[in-house]
Design a protein around this motif. Sequence first.
Motif, PDB file in Angstrom:
ATOM      1  N   LYS A 258      23.448  31.603  28.937  1.00 45.44           N
ATOM      2  CA  LYS A 258      24.001  30.438  29.628  1.00 45.44           C
ATOM      3  C   LYS A 258      23.708  29.146  28.874  1.00 45.44           C
ATOM      4  O   LYS A 258      24.497  28.199  28.912  1.00 45.44           O
ATOM      5  N   THR A 259      22.550  29.087  28.214  1.00 44.88           N
ATOM      6  CA  THR A 259      22.146  27.854  27.529  1.00 44.88           C
ATOM      7  C   THR A 259      22.642  27.778  26.099  1.00 44.88           C
ATOM      8  O   THR A 259      22.492  26.750  25.448  1.00 44.88           O
ATOM      9  N   SER A 260      23.201  28.850  25.571  1.00 41.91           N
ATOM     10  CA  SER A 260      23.702  28.841  24.187  1.00 41.91           C
ATOM     11  C   SER A 260      25.208  28.999  24.214  1.00 41.91           C
ATOM     12  O   SER A 260      25.744  30.066  23.943  1.00 41.91           O
ATOM     13  N   ALA A 261      25.893  27.941  24.612  1.00 46.33           N
ATOM     14  CA  ALA A 261      27.348  27.998  24.743  1.00 46.33           C
ATOM     15  C   ALA A 261      28.001  28.046  23.372  1.00 46.33           C
ATOM     16  O   ALA A 261      27.782  27.194  22.528  1.00 46.33           O
ATOM     17  N   SER A 262      28.763  29.092  23.132  1.00 48.95           N
ATOM     18  CA  SER A 262      29.547  29.223  21.905  1.00 48.95           C
ATOM     19  C   SER A 262      30.700  30.153  22.214  1.00 48.95           C
ATOM     20  O   SER A 262      30.762  30.778  23.271  1.00 48.95           O
ATOM     21  N   GLU A 263      31.634  30.255  21.282  1.00 43.51           N
ATOM     22  CA  GLU A 263      32.781  31.135  21.499  1.00 43.51           C
ATOM     23  C   GLU A 263      32.335  32.573  21.660  1.00 43.51           C
ATOM     24  O   GLU A 263      32.875  33.330  22.459  1.00 43.51           O
ATOM     25  N   ALA A 264      31.323  32.981  20.873  1.00 45.39           N
ATOM     26  CA  ALA A 264      30.860  34.363  20.937  1.00 45.39           C
ATOM     27  C   ALA A 264      30.213  34.668  22.282  1.00 45.39           C
ATOM     28  O   ALA A 264      30.501  35.694  22.903  1.00 45.39           O
ATOM     29  N   THR A 265      29.321  33.761  22.763  1.00 48.07           N
ATOM     30  CA  THR A 265      28.656  34.009  24.037  1.00 48.07           C
ATOM     31  C   THR A 265      29.629  33.903  25.201  1.00 48.07           C
ATOM     32  O   THR A 265      29.486  34.605  26.197  1.00 48.07           O
ATOM     33  N   GLU A 266      30.641  33.011  25.087  1.00 43.75           N
ATOM     34  CA  GLU A 266      31.661  32.949  26.127  1.00 43.75           C
ATOM     35  C   GLU A 266      32.461  34.240  26.165  1.00 43.75           C
ATOM     36  O   GLU A 266      32.835  34.734  27.227  1.00 43.75           O
ATOM     37  N   GLY A 267      32.702  34.800  24.967  1.00 38.25           N
ATOM     38  CA  GLY A 267      33.406  36.083  24.908  1.00 38.25           C
ATOM     39  C   GLY A 267      32.598  37.190  25.545  1.00 38.25           C
ATOM     40  O   GLY A 267      33.124  38.025  26.271  1.00 38.25           O
ATOM     41  N   ILE A 268      31.275  37.185  25.283  1.00 44.39           N
ATOM     42  CA  ILE A 268      30.405  38.183  25.903  1.00 44.39           C
ATOM     43  C   ILE A 268      30.361  37.982  27.403  1.00 44.39           C
ATOM     44  O   ILE A 268      30.366  38.936  28.184  1.00 44.39           O
ATOM     45  N   GLY A 269      30.341  36.701  27.831  1.00 47.96           N
ATOM     46  CA  GLY A 269      30.327  36.422  29.261  1.00 47.96           C
ATOM     47  C   GLY A 269      31.570  36.948  29.957  1.00 47.96           C
ATOM     48  O   GLY A 269      31.489  37.523  31.045  1.00 47.96           O
ATOM     49  N   SER A 270      32.727  36.767  29.341  1.00 49.72           N
ATOM     50  CA  SER A 270      33.955  37.298  29.920  1.00 49.72           C
ATOM     51  C   SER A 270      33.994  38.808  29.851  1.00 49.72           C
ATOM     52  O   SER A 270      34.563  39.477  30.713  1.00 49.72           O
ATOM     53  N   PHE A 271      33.342  39.359  28.788  1.00 45.61           N
ATOM     54  CA  PHE A 271      33.281  40.817  28.628  1.00 45.61           C
ATOM     55  C   PHE A 271      32.488  41.448  29.764  1.00 45.61           C
ATOM     56  O   PHE A 271      32.806  42.525  30.244  1.00 45.61           O
ATOM     57  N   PHE A 272      31.406  40.742  30.205  1.00 45.36           N
ATOM     58  CA  PHE A 272      30.563  41.247  31.281  1.00 45.36           C
ATOM     59  C   PHE A 272      30.890  40.569  32.611  1.00 45.36           C
ATOM     60  O   PHE A 272      30.015  40.383  33.448  1.00 45.36           O
ATOM     61  N   ASN A 273      32.136  40.203  32.806  1.00 46.26           N
ATOM     62  CA  ASN A 273      32.564  39.585  34.055  1.00 46.26           C
ATOM     63  C   ASN A 273      32.940  40.676  35.049  1.00 46.26           C
ATOM     64  O   ASN A 273      34.021  41.253  34.982  1.00 46.26           O
ATOM     65  N   PHE A 274      32.042  40.966  35.983  1.00 48.63           N
ATOM     66  CA  PHE A 274      32.221  42.109  36.874  1.00 48.63           C
ATOM     67  C   PHE A 274      32.809  41.688  38.217  1.00 48.63           C
ATOM     68  O   PHE A 274      32.283  42.027  39.279  1.00 48.63           O
ATOM     69  N   THR A 275      33.900  40.917  38.171  1.00 50.54           N
ATOM     70  CA  THR A 275      34.488  40.439  39.413  1.00 50.54           C
ATOM     71  C   THR A 275      35.142  41.556  40.208  1.00 50.54           C
ATOM     72  O   THR A 275      35.245  41.470  41.425  1.00 50.54           O
ATOM     73  N   ASP A 276      35.596  42.609  39.522  1.00 45.68           N
ATOM     74  CA  ASP A 276      36.291  43.701  40.210  1.00 45.68           C
ATOM     75  C   ASP A 276      35.370  44.865  40.555  1.00 45.68           C
ATOM     76  O   ASP A 276      35.834  45.896  41.033  1.00 45.68           O
ATOM     77  N   ILE A 277      34.070  44.715  40.307  1.00 40.05           N
ATOM     78  CA  ILE A 277      33.134  45.804  40.564  1.00 40.05           C
ATOM     79  C   ILE A 277      32.794  45.864  42.048  1.00 40.05           C
ATOM     80  O   ILE A 277      32.516  44.845  42.678  1.00 40.05           O
ATOM     81  N   ASN A 278      32.802  47.076  42.587  1.00 42.00           N
ATOM     82  CA  ASN A 278      32.387  47.286  43.971  1.00 42.00           C
ATOM     83  C   ASN A 278      30.888  46.999  44.089  1.00 42.00           C
ATOM     84  O   ASN A 278      30.100  47.548  43.325  1.00 42.00           O
ATOM     85  N   PRO A 279      30.464  46.146  45.029  1.00 40.49           N
ATOM     86  CA  PRO A 279      29.028  45.844  45.180  1.00 40.49           C
ATOM     87  C   PRO A 279      28.180  47.093  45.391  1.00 40.49           C
ATOM     88  O   PRO A 279      27.005  47.127  45.015  1.00 40.49           O
ATOM     89  N   MET A 280      28.774  48.136  45.970  1.00 41.58           N
ATOM     90  CA  MET A 280      28.022  49.371  46.192  1.00 41.58           C
ATOM     91  C   MET A 280      27.608  50.021  44.878  1.00 41.58           C
ATOM     92  O   MET A 280      26.611  50.743  44.820  1.00 41.58           O
ATOM     93  N   THR A 281      28.362  49.753  43.804  1.00 43.06           N
ATOM     94  CA  THR A 281      27.985  50.300  42.500  1.00 43.06           C
ATOM     95  C   THR A 281      26.643  49.748  42.062  1.00 43.06           C
ATOM     96  O   THR A 281      25.800  50.475  41.515  1.00 43.06           O
TER      97      THR A 281
END
Length: 418
Positions: A258-281
Amino acid sequence: MREFWIIFKQAFMTKAKTKSFIITTALVVAGIFLLSNLPRILDSIDGIGGDEPTAMKVIDTSGKLDDPLSAVLQANESDITIEPTKESEKDLEKQVRSEDIESFLTLSLDETNTIQAKYTTLSSIEMSLPEPLRNALQTVQAGIKADELSLSGDQVNSLFTQVNFENNNISASAKSEDELNQARILVYVLMFVIYFAVILYSGMIATEVATEKSSRVMEILISSVSPVKHMFAKVLGIGTLGIVQILVYGIVGFIAFKTSASEATEGIGSFFNFTDINPMTLVYAVVFFLLGYFLYATLAALLGSLVSRTEDVQQMIMPMTLMIVAAFILAASGLGNPELVYLKYASFFPFFTPLVMFLRVGMLDLPMWEPLLAIAIMLVTIFVLGWFGARVYRGGVLMYGPSRSLKDIKKAIQLGKE
């Protein structure tokens, strides 16, 4: 109960204060911050060296490809600049061999106006130059063919229009494509966490028990505390330490990215964006992690009580290690297709359940009874293993001398009865 918490605190604090634990934790934390800032570090290193363009000598026998290739590279903002030359191919090969130049490109057109390109270099793994050159030449080739067919720019672009392909799976256990991709990432990451936690902390418990036996401290402990309390206090103490360490890594990782904003870390952040994950998982991830840990930790304490030298610990826990490795291999084999039949049966085997059932419940919409049955089987197995382990532990902590592997279990039970 007071004795239980004393041993619990001792197991937790003793390991937490060891140099190996502190150094390992510090190195991993430093590695996380280094990884999150790696793009920035690499950019600063590139800035020191400067972004000087790479001059590429080109032999163009057709006389028609130099300018189009240079124009495409410029349009692509490439660092490669074209340098036409009249030197012979043999002369340039000599320069490459003597390392006067890194490489050169030979271009020609055959009778069908198809580009023939040959990239010559001494490097066997060079990819930074050939790939953009190949892509640029492909664009030039498309332009040549478009001129032959009298096609406009829009018509050429229409030839490369992407097909709209939707994967519609009507299986009752299937998830959407976005859910499946995100679930696959989450399952893969948490599989590694469960795998390494079980391997690391279970081995730590076995080593701790063997260390106390080798120093004869065990004889003093069991005179005031029952072996059963001692075993479960060790398991819970080191297990709590492991959970705290994993939480530290997770919090540090979150802060670092979160504290090292760059294109690469933003890409990783979007890569690990679990908005569609069931909370039960996520709930199942915690449940199977804890159950998996206590199952293997109880077994590790049992096996550790059978050896009196720390050098024998790895040999004794080898069967347990092979089981968790087998579970990981089975789960990894199902990342591409979690509906394989053998995975269904393996997910109900308690020593495979933490990884294999979590894989299935994370990537498939299973009926509720399947994960609940697997959890129930694990709880029963932990109870039985704890009961049996307590009997073995009671006698095993008093056994000294060379270990004869798992054959010592019978002897430990008999000694515990006495």
